[in-house]
Every structure is written in structure tokens, then in C-alpha cells.
Design a protein around this motif. Structure first.
Motif, PDB file in Angstrom:
ATOM      1  N   VAL A 172       0.832  -1.214   0.000  1.00 52.42           N
ATOM      2  CA  VAL A 172       0.000   0.000   0.000  1.00 52.42           C
ATOM      3  C   VAL A 172       0.863   1.259   0.000  1.00 52.42           C
ATOM      4  O   VAL A 172       0.469   2.294  -0.562  1.00 52.42           O
ATOM      5  CB  VAL A 172      -0.987   0.009   1.190  1.00 52.42           C
ATOM      6  N   MET A 173       2.062   1.185   0.603  1.00 50.85           N
ATOM      7  CA  MET A 173       2.956   2.338   0.552  1.00 50.85           C
ATOM      8  C   MET A 173       3.439   2.590  -0.873  1.00 50.85           C
ATOM      9  O   MET A 173       3.490   3.740  -1.331  1.00 50.85           O
ATOM     10  CB  MET A 173       4.140   2.126   1.493  1.00 50.85           C
ATOM     11  N   LEU A 174       3.771   1.529  -1.582  1.00 51.45           N
ATOM     12  CA  LEU A 174       4.222   1.690  -2.969  1.00 51.45           C
ATOM     13  C   LEU A 174       3.108   2.238  -3.850  1.00 51.45           C
ATOM     14  O   LEU A 174       3.361   3.024  -4.776  1.00 51.45           O
ATOM     15  CB  LEU A 174       4.723   0.349  -3.510  1.00 51.45           C
ATOM     16  N   GLU A 175       1.868   1.834  -3.578  1.00 45.85           N
ATOM     17  CA  GLU A 175       0.737   2.391  -4.335  1.00 45.85           C
ATOM     18  C   GLU A 175       0.646   3.904  -4.158  1.00 45.85           C
ATOM     19  O   GLU A 175       0.252   4.621  -5.073  1.00 45.85           O
ATOM     20  CB  GLU A 175      -0.581   1.756  -3.862  1.00 45.85           C
ATOM     21  N   GLU A 176       1.005   4.383  -2.996  1.00 45.85           N
ATOM     22  CA  GLU A 176       0.955   5.818  -2.721  1.00 45.85           C
ATOM     23  C   GLU A 176       2.190   6.539  -3.242  1.00 45.85           C
ATOM     24  O   GLU A 176       2.101   7.680  -3.735  1.00 45.85           O
ATOM     25  CB  GLU A 176       0.829   6.040  -1.207  1.00 45.85           C
ATOM     26  N   ILE A 177       3.342   5.879  -3.153  1.00 44.39           N
ATOM     27  CA  ILE A 177       4.618   6.536  -3.475  1.00 44.39           C
ATOM     28  C   ILE A 177       4.886   6.609  -4.975  1.00 44.39           C
ATOM     29  O   ILE A 177       5.348   7.641  -5.481  1.00 44.39           O
ATOM     30  CB  ILE A 177       5.776   5.789  -2.773  1.00 44.39           C
ATOM     31  N   ILE A 178       4.597   5.544  -5.700  1.00 44.25           N
ATOM     32  CA  ILE A 178       4.928   5.501  -7.132  1.00 44.25           C
ATOM     33  C   ILE A 178       4.289   6.658  -7.913  1.00 44.25           C
ATOM     34  O   ILE A 178       4.965   7.306  -8.725  1.00 44.25           O
ATOM     35  CB  ILE A 178       4.547   4.132  -7.729  1.00 44.25           C
ATOM     36  N   PRO A 179       2.998   6.987  -7.695  1.00 45.73           N
ATOM     37  CA  PRO A 179       2.432   8.156  -8.400  1.00 45.73           C
ATOM     38  C   PRO A 179       3.135   9.464  -8.031  1.00 45.73           C
ATOM     39  O   PRO A 179       3.268  10.356  -8.875  1.00 45.73           O
ATOM     40  CB  PRO A 179       0.967   8.167  -7.937  1.00 45.73           C
ATOM     41  N   ILE A 180       3.590   9.578  -6.776  1.00 47.12           N
ATOM     42  CA  ILE A 180       4.316  10.784  -6.358  1.00 47.12           C
ATOM     43  C   ILE A 180       5.614  10.906  -7.142  1.00 47.12           C
ATOM     44  O   ILE A 180       5.978  11.982  -7.624  1.00 47.12           O
ATOM     45  CB  ILE A 180       4.596  10.742  -4.840  1.00 47.12           C
ATOM     46  N   LEU A 181       6.327   9.796  -7.272  1.00 45.69           N
ATOM     47  CA  LEU A 181       7.591   9.801  -8.007  1.00 45.69           C
ATOM     48  C   LEU A 181       7.365  10.065  -9.494  1.00 45.69           C
ATOM     49  O   LEU A 181       8.158  10.765 -10.135  1.00 45.69           O
ATOM     50  CB  LEU A 181       8.311   8.465  -7.809  1.00 45.69           C
ATOM     51  N   ARG A 182       6.295   9.503 -10.042  1.00 47.47           N
ATOM     52  CA  ARG A 182       5.989   9.747 -11.461  1.00 47.47           C
ATOM     53  C   ARG A 182       5.649  11.212 -11.698  1.00 47.47           C
ATOM     54  O   ARG A 182       5.992  11.788 -12.741  1.00 47.47           O
ATOM     55  CB  ARG A 182       4.818   8.863 -11.892  1.00 47.47           C
ATOM     56  N   HIS A 183       4.983  11.804 -10.735  1.00 49.69           N
ATOM     57  CA  HIS A 183       4.559  13.195 -10.883  1.00 49.69           C
ATOM     58  C   HIS A 183       5.719  14.174 -10.737  1.00 49.69           C
ATOM     59  O   HIS A 183       5.884  15.085 -11.554  1.00 49.69           O
ATOM     60  CB  HIS A 183       3.486  13.524  -9.839  1.00 49.69           C
TER      61      HIS A 183
END
Length: 292
Positions: free
Chosen positions: A88-99
């Protein structure tokens, strides 16, 4: 439209419809164990139970087969719990990094989201759950090594300091630690079932590797913060309290040296007859040495 966080959504649907705000938002003193007094009291209780229990066990026989099932359940639960929290942390973090990119992800204030804060709180509480590792050692009359006791105690307080300091880089350290814990507790569960897995040395190397990675990124974030503050860099600073950044780097560095010393001591006779192998349990964060 497909959900961007399917794992989180699925888990949330299994939970209660409403959760007290103090359990999802870091709100001292309403959030349990969110004050220095409560956190230090919990660690003091942990140490008292350890050394008091060790004294009591001196005159008793170690618990053997009766602990096998609860130890197995403990390790399986931590394997699954660490894996789900990592997901669930990766689900939240990956979009942040992509953005925003990696620097944005570890330094910008917006990278500390309310949902990540909830995950950080859960991870913090995991550190108290992991203290049970040591209780098993006491009941088995295993020696309490400094690495084990220090790492468990310091990691809980480290997570406490990062929640107070709101360091945006926290997710990087926690993700590494959770990934290590999935492998580590899976290994312990398998060893309880007497499944022979050639992971002992590999787990220790993995633990040491996480500290190198975590220290490198945390030092970079700290450097970015201070260089920006002193006008030496135009990249921008890193969000979070300065004391939390210092505490993180110092604590992680102490872990690295302790684990390197442990590795050298444990595997210097690797392959020689009579050489004993021990796996160090390290958590992001969480570490201890267990003899098999």
C-alpha cells in the motif's frame, strides 16, 4: 475507471467504516504512543521485561516445543503484515515519483501525504509488535545480544522521531526495511517448520545493504536541506525537522557499523568445521541475532 490503489481499497473495505482520527493522523497526545513520555515508558517497560524475564528464567528450563506454534504465527503474521504495508505504501509513493521525480519524492513537503502518515503510524506500531521477538529469546533462554536489544529499542524511537519531524524521506527507509522484513520473517517462519533454506548469510547481507542505501539517501536529503539553507544550492531544501534528519543519519549509521561487526564475527569462520551461523534480525526499519 480502475482504482489507483486497488490493494489499499480492498484492505479498507475489510476494515471498520470509521476509524478514530487519532489512529490515522499523528496528533499528540491523542495518538497512542505519540508523546516522548509514553514512547520512553514503553521502551523502559520492554527493557524491564527482558532483563527481569532473563533473571526469572535462570532458574527454569527453557520453553521448547510449546513455543513453536506461537513463534510460527508471529513470524507469518509479520511477513504478511510487512508485505501488505509495503504494497500500500508503494501504491501511494509511485504516483508521487511519477509526478515529481525522485528529489521531489524525498524532499518536497507534498510528499508527506495524509495517507502516508497513516502508513508511517502503522509502521511505528509494528516496531512495538516486533519487540515480541525478544520475548521469545528470553523464554528460550537465548543470550540477549546488544545488537538485538539496541536495534529494537532504537528503531521504535527512530520511527517516533520521524513522525514528529515529518521528514519526507521517511518512506524510502521504511520501504527498504519492510522489504527486508518480508524476506527475514519468511525465513524465520520456514526455519520454525525446519525447512532448510540457504538464506542465512544472504539475509544478513540484505540487512546491511538496506543501511547503505538508506544512509546514502538520507545523507543526500540532509545535504540538500542544509546546502539550500546556507545558499550553496539552488535545488531546494528537504522537508522535515533538522533534529529528525540528524537522528536518522546517526541511528542508521550506528546500525550499519553494528551489523558489519556482527557479519565479520559471525561469518569469519564460514565454511570451517564448528563455525556457528547466526542471522541478525534488522527492522527500518527493525535487528536482532537469533541462534538456530
Amino acid at each position: 475507471m480502475a482504482s489507483r490503489t486497488p490493494i489499499y481499497d480492498a484492505l479498507a473495505s475489510l476494515g471498520p467504516a470509521s476509524v478514530p482520527r487519532s489512529l490515522v493522523i499523528w496528533d499528540p497526545p491523542a495518538t497512542p504512543l505519540s508523546t516522548m513520555t509514553s514512547a520512553f515508558a514503553a521502551i523502559a517497560t520492554y527493557l524491564a521485561v527482558l532483563y527481569g524475564g532473563s533473571t526469572i528464567m535462570k532458574g527454569r528450563q527453557p520453553f521448547g516445543s510449546s513455543l513453536k506454534f506461537p513463534f510460527l504465527v508471529h513470524n507469518i503474521a509479520l511477513t504478511i503484515g510487512s508485505g501488505l504495508l509495503l504494497a500500500v505504501m508503494l501504491e501511494e509513493i509511485i504516483p508521487i515519483l511519477r509526478h515529481g521525480g525522485f528529489f521531489y519524492g524525498i524532499c518536497h513537503e507534498a510528499a508527506w501525504t495524509s495517507r502516508l502518515e497513516t502508513f508511517y503510524i502503522i509502521n511505528y506500531y509494528f516496531k512495538y509488535w516486533e519487540l515480541i521477538d525478544t520475548v521469545f529469546l528470553v523464554l528460550k533462554k537465548k543470550p540477549l545480544q546488544f545488537l538485538h536489544v539496541y536495534h529494537h529499542s532504537a528503531t521504535a524511537l527512530l520511527c517516533f522521531s520521524q513522525l514528529h519531524g515529518k521528514t519526507s524521506v521517511s518512506w524510502f527507509v521504511i520501504v527498504l526495511n519492510l522489504a527486508v522484513h518480508v524476506v527475514m520473517y519468511m525465513y524465520y517462519a520456514a526455519s520454525t517448520l525446519r525447512l532448510r533454506l540457504p538464506w542465512k548469510k544472504a539475509v544478513t547481507i540484505l540487512q546491511i545493504s538496506q543501511f547503505f542505501g538508506a544512509i546514502g539517501v538520507c545523507v543526500f536529503a540532509a545535504y540538500s536541506h542544509w546546502s539550500s539553507k546556507w545558499g550553496l544550492s539552488r535545488h531546494g531544501g528537504c522537508a522535515g525537522k533538522e533534529y529528525a534528519a540528524v537522528a536518522g543519519v546517526v541511528c542508521l549509521t550506528s546500525y550499519l557499523f553494528l551489523f558489519l561487526g556482527f557479519y565479520a564475527k559471525t561469518y569469519k569462520n564460514d565454511g570451517k568445521k564448528g563455525g556457528k551461523k547466526v542471522v541478525a534480525n534488522g527492522s527500518a526499519a527493525n535487528g536482532h541475532a537469533k541462534k538456530r
